[in-house]
Design a protein around this motif. Structure first.
Motif, short mmCIF file in Angstrom:
data_model
loop_
_atom_site.label_atom_id
_atom_site.label_comp_id
_atom_site.label_asym_id
_atom_site.label_seq_id
_atom_site.Cartn_x
_atom_site.Cartn_y
_atom_site.Cartn_z
N ALA A 137 0.80 -1.15 0.10
CA ALA A 137 0.08 -0.01 -0.14
C ALA A 137 0.74 1.20 -0.04
O ALA A 137 0.43 2.13 -0.62
N VAL B 59 -5.26 2.03 -4.37
CA VAL B 59 -4.91 0.58 -4.05
C VAL B 59 -6.23 0.32 -3.01
O VAL B 59 -6.89 1.15 -2.26
N ARG C 69 -5.64 -8.08 -3.12
CA ARG C 69 -4.92 -6.54 -3.18
C ARG C 69 -5.49 -5.97 -4.66
O ARG C 69 -5.08 -6.96 -5.79
N SER D 137 -6.37 -0.84 3.96
CA SER D 137 -5.55 -1.00 2.99
C SER D 137 -4.09 -1.39 3.32
O SER D 137 -3.50 -1.69 2.49
N SER D 138 -3.64 -1.16 4.44
CA SER D 138 -2.29 -1.44 4.82
C SER D 138 -2.23 -1.96 6.29
O SER D 138 -2.37 -1.13 7.13
#
Length: 250
Positions: free
Chosen positions: A84, A94, A129, A159-160
């Motif tokens: 990310a 992303v 992803r 996301s991360s």
């Protein structure tokens, strides 16, 4: 043995795309025009174009002039950053989705990489992803027992994970070791990444550790061919290759 003609044409077209001659959204010349330019058969040109389509540089739709979809996505290992973090730094959109999250006994390989006894209760996460809305990578990660609670509390669309656990629990990766090879897509990979079963996938396996060397995660990431290009820079100053008189070349 010389390089196949279609690969030479593919390399030239790739260079034109990456060099900006054909910007994103532009159409490539027709197959007949390319055949004339390269003094090649349309079948050879079609093979060259198919190579670029498999890399995701151009559209894959048959029967029409191909559209340039993107330029090369290059991910360097010079810096330790998450998928990310890299995507954000490059301006890509992303997104992530946790598909499964389960505690189970560590396999011998996971135990070895995470430096825990075989059978220790690790957290295994399967995550999809996406880059710019398209599936790019399927991630299978084993988190060390001490990290598992921090990962379990995260939302499915986080996301991360690494950014999140660094911010909330001060679990920060300082070291990484990467192994890169290629594998064929199995049924799960093919379905989630929208590729045919048996399609080649670029696999990156890596272990991340804290500043004190404590293992955080061992992950198996499988990328759609052409979705990301990994870049590795070397220097003779770091690991000099010495040559001495009388030494045989390998």
């Amino acid at each position: 043995m010389g390089t196949a003609r279609y690969l030479e044409i593919a390399e030239a077209l790739r260079g034109s795309i990456l060099g900006g001659e054909y910007p994103v959204g532009a159409q490539l010349p027709s197959e007949s025009d390319l055949a004339d330019r390269w003094s090649a058969s349309r079948g050879t040109v079609r093979q060259a174009v198919a190579v670029l389509a498999s890399e995701g540089l151009i559209g894959s739709r048959q029967g029409a002039r191909r559209i340039v979809l993107r330029h090369e996505r290059r991910h360097s290992f010079a810096e330790l950053n998450s998928f990310a973090q890299w995507a954000d730094s490059q301006g890509y959109v992303v997104a992530s989705r946790i598909l499964t999250r389960v505690r189970r006994p560590a396999t011998p390989t996971e135990a070895s990489r995470l430096s825990v006894p075989t059978g220790s209760a690790i957290l295994h996460v399967l995550r999809l992803r996406l880059l710019d809305g398209e599936p790019a990578m399927l991630e299978r990660t084993a988190y060390a027992p001490w990290v598992a609670p921090a990962v379990e509390e995260l939302p499915e669309d986080c996301s991360s994970i690494m950014n999140s656990i660094a911010g909330t629990h001060d679990i920060v990766a300082h070291y990484g070791e990467h192994l890169i090879d290629a594998v064929s897509a199995g049924s799960v990979d093919a379905r989630m990444l929208r590729v045919r079963r048996g399609s080649p996938l670029l696999r990156q396996r890596h272990v991340s550790s804290t500043a004190t060397g404590r293992a955080i995660e061992w992950t198996d990431d499988r990328y759609v061919a052409g979705s990301v290009t990994f870049s590795v820079s070397n220097s003779s100053d770091t690991a000099p290759l010495s040559r001495h008189a009388g030494q045989l070349d390998g």
